[in-house]
Scaffold this motif. Sequence first.
Motif, PDB file in Angstrom:
ATOM      1  N   UNK A  89      -0.103  -3.314  -2.533  1.00  0.00           N
ATOM      2  CA  UNK A  89       0.818  -2.216  -2.250  1.00  0.00           C
ATOM      3  C   UNK A  89       2.210  -2.564  -2.770  1.00  0.00           C
ATOM      4  N   UNK A  90       3.102  -1.603  -2.741  1.00  0.00           N
ATOM      5  CA  UNK A  90       4.475  -1.845  -3.148  1.00  0.00           C
ATOM      6  C   UNK A  90       5.122  -2.886  -2.234  1.00  0.00           C
ATOM      7  N   UNK A  91       6.081  -3.611  -2.788  1.00  0.00           N
ATOM      8  CA  UNK A  91       6.730  -4.676  -2.025  1.00  0.00           C
ATOM      9  C   UNK A  91       7.345  -4.143  -0.744  1.00  0.00           C
ATOM     10  N   UNK A  94       4.645  -3.779   1.860  1.00  0.00           N
ATOM     11  CA  UNK A  94       4.191  -5.076   2.357  1.00  0.00           C
ATOM     12  C   UNK A  94       5.232  -5.678   3.299  1.00  0.00           C
ATOM     13  N   UNK A  95       6.503  -5.592   2.896  1.00  0.00           N
ATOM     14  CA  UNK A  95       7.561  -6.106   3.768  1.00  0.00           C
ATOM     15  C   UNK A  95       7.633  -5.318   5.071  1.00  0.00           C
ATOM     16  N   UNK A  96       7.441  -3.993   4.967  1.00  0.00           N
ATOM     17  CA  UNK A  96       7.510  -3.159   6.158  1.00  0.00           C
ATOM     18  C   UNK A  96       6.470  -3.537   7.195  1.00  0.00           C
ATOM     19  N   UNK A 110      17.234 -10.187   5.331  1.00  0.00           N
ATOM     20  CA  UNK A 110      16.259 -10.130   4.239  1.00  0.00           C
ATOM     21  C   UNK A 110      16.603  -9.026   3.236  1.00  0.00           C
ATOM     22  N   UNK A 111      16.967  -7.851   3.714  1.00  0.00           N
ATOM     23  CA  UNK A 111      17.326  -6.751   2.818  1.00  0.00           C
ATOM     24  C   UNK A 111      18.564  -7.134   2.014  1.00  0.00           C
ATOM     25  N   UNK A 112      18.405  -7.167   0.706  1.00  0.00           N
ATOM     26  CA  UNK A 112      19.501  -7.540  -0.174  1.00  0.00           C
ATOM     27  C   UNK A 112      19.597  -9.022  -0.452  1.00  0.00           C
ATOM     28  N   UNK A 116      14.552 -11.136  -2.049  1.00  0.00           N
ATOM     29  CA  UNK A 116      14.147  -9.729  -2.023  1.00  0.00           C
ATOM     30  C   UNK A 116      14.530  -9.031  -3.328  1.00  0.00           C
ATOM     31  N   UNK A 117      15.703  -9.360  -3.873  1.00  0.00           N
ATOM     32  CA  UNK A 117      16.142  -8.755  -5.122  1.00  0.00           C
ATOM     33  C   UNK A 117      15.306  -9.222  -6.311  1.00  0.00           C
TER      34      UNK A 117
END
Length: 293
Positions: A89-91, A94-96, A110-112, A116-117
């Motif tokens: 699946x899209x990253x 998967x992270x969600x 984690x975001x940013x 993650x980038x």
Amino acid sequence: MTLRATLLLLALGLSALCTGANEQSQPDCLACHTATADVAVHAVFHTVHGALDGGGAAACSACHGASEAHARRPTDAAPQVSFGPRWQAEAEARDGACLGCHAGGSALHWAGSEHQQEGLDCASCHRSHRQQDPALNESESQAVCVSCHSRVRAELLLPSRHPIAEGKTACGDCHNPHGALTGASLREPSLNEQCFTCHQDKRGPFLWEHPPAAEDCGLCHRPHGAVHDRLLTVRGPALCQQCHAAAFHPSLPYGSEGLAGGGANRNLLGKNCLNCHSRIHGSNHPSGARLAR
């Protein structure tokens, strides 16, 4: 039969129908993913993830979604959230699946974050189905990090280095792989503060400070490994002469031509500013203005 009894039977019948419908809507993942067919899948039941939503197939859908289409056509349709390798699946999806539970704590930034980038996700490092996740194991976590950070892997083999291979420290002691507000994802607000968590004798405050040491440890030291003693970027006296061209006494600039094989200058080979200026990080001695005591 009385009206009350009739209504009770109808209620029980509706309850049974609803229960049956719920059971049918819950995919029976373990009917295909048996212990003999896929050992890696069943290892999750030896971890905390295997107990999600009561365990069993419900634990599977807690991370992978309901996946009704996959349950109907397992060879053609992917699970709702798949971590690969056949489907992925899209990253963000998967992270969600992970951040639904692991949203705070060390994963707060984690975001940013740098990882993650770069398009990485939780499953890039973590193995949630394994009883012992290598990314959380002190003896295995280094291998997880250096599998991407090849330059650091090389530096950790140099003569002067942090004792990560010996298990006395680990990458996660200094860096937060899930992101931070500092450069290089350091756990502390600055590089100096990070170094001081172990090297507390260098913190100060000092009566006589050495400005570069108070500003940035990285001006003189390499954090992962170096060919020079004490993780120095350059050996003395050449390191000191980058700033001190004439330090109140004759200070001759020495170059590589004076090393063994190129002339073997005895002053260069045996002389070091630290022989006298030993309190190079700072001094509290009343006569320590030159950091000699």
